[in-house]
Design a protein around this motif. Structure first.
Motif: not given
Length: 294
Positions: A111-119, A266-276
């Motif tokens: 969800x974090x990646x999807x939200x981050x990417x969309x944003x 948004x980039x931070x959300x993508x980064x955290x989601x990617x790592x997890x």
């Protein structure tokens, strides 16, 4: 706007293909086992004889076709970030192939990646741009990229397994980003002057060289360490470099200014989601015994 929507759909299909190829090749690599310290290519002939690995390679080709279509119809700075959804598809496909259930933590990262990417796409949304790149710009960009990749590879082989995989993943991401830029530039020749112009354009053969180099580096990356170490660098590095190349080579205009702050979030959300996500057994290709706390 319609063509941009088409490019997003094609980019999603390309990401799905990349995810399938990654899972299949990771499966083959896991069966084959790592080479000595990930430094030699003695394992490659064995992989070439494995049907699973060959299916992965074939899927990668189909993904490339979808990516070419996406780049022909949309900005580089949109297409490549959309392709970070590869990691999301990898979670779903990896869950099936490696028979691993994704837990709440994995879906939270999803969800974090999807939200981050969309944003990020909504905030940055590139506009304008040119279809082709003047050769003079490539004369500057190509040597810089070659030096960067060479330095990363040399540094990688001086590091232990996990950081080596991260640095090799970064080098692979650079080549993937450049391959996408060359592909977009080459396709513009086809649209403007037909097949003959495409076949005689140096960019077409640049795609082949950079693509094969990236593919080989990807195999080294997969054998150098875990997906946890390499996948975030692969995913984010490609997207970030593509945004930079889109702006510098294709004159794609990005919405920045005060929007930089929410864009960084948004980039931070993508980064955290990617790592997890890269830590999940379904993505990393771990067996039940390796699953541990997951």
């Amino acid at each position: 706007m319609l063509w941009t929507a088409v490019s997003v759909v094609l980019a999603l299909l390309a990401a799905l293909g990349n995810a399938a190829a990654s899972v299949l090749q990771r499966r083959a690599a896991a069966v084959e086992g790592p080479g000595p310290s990930g430094r030699r290519l003695s394992w490659l002939p064995h992989l070439l004889r494995r049907p699973v690995w060959l299916w992965g390679a074939a899927t990668l080709v189909l993904s490339g076709v979808c990516q070419a279509g996406a780049l022909a119809t949309g900005p580089l700075a949109v297409v490549q970030p959309v392709m970070t959804t590869e990691l999301l598809f990898t979670l779903m496909l990896g869950s099936l192939v490696f028979r691993q259930r994704a837990g709440g933590r994995a879906w939270g990262a999803f969800v974090a990646m999807v939200v981050g990417l969309a944003a990020l796409l909504a905030l940055v949304w590139p506009s304008g741009g040119r279809a082709s790149v003047p050769d003079g710009r490539w004369l500057v960009a190509a040597p810089l990229v070659a030096v960067l990749v060479a330095v990363l590879v040399v540094v990688a082989f001086r590091l232990p397994s996990a950081p080596r995989a991260t640095v090799l993943g970064s080098a692979t991401a650079v080549l993937f980003g450049v391959t996408a830029a060359l592909m977009k530039d080459a396709i513009s020749r086809l649209a403007d002057d037909g097949l003959v112009r495409l076949l005689t354009a140096w960019q077409t053969y640049g795609v082949v060289v950079a693509g094969l180099a990236g593919f080989l580096l990807l195999q080294l990356t997969l054998h150098a360490g875990t997906l946890v170490a390499s996948q975030p660098a692969l995913t984010l590095g490609d997207a970030f470099l593509s945004v930079v190349l889109g702006a510098t080579l294709f004159d794609e205009r990005l919405a920045l200014g005060w929007l930089v702050v929410p864009e960084l979030i948004a980039l931070a959300l993508i980064s955290v989601g990617s790592v997890q996500l890269a830590r999940t057994p379904a993505v990393a290709g771990k067996t039940d015994e390796e699953e541990g706390m997951w």
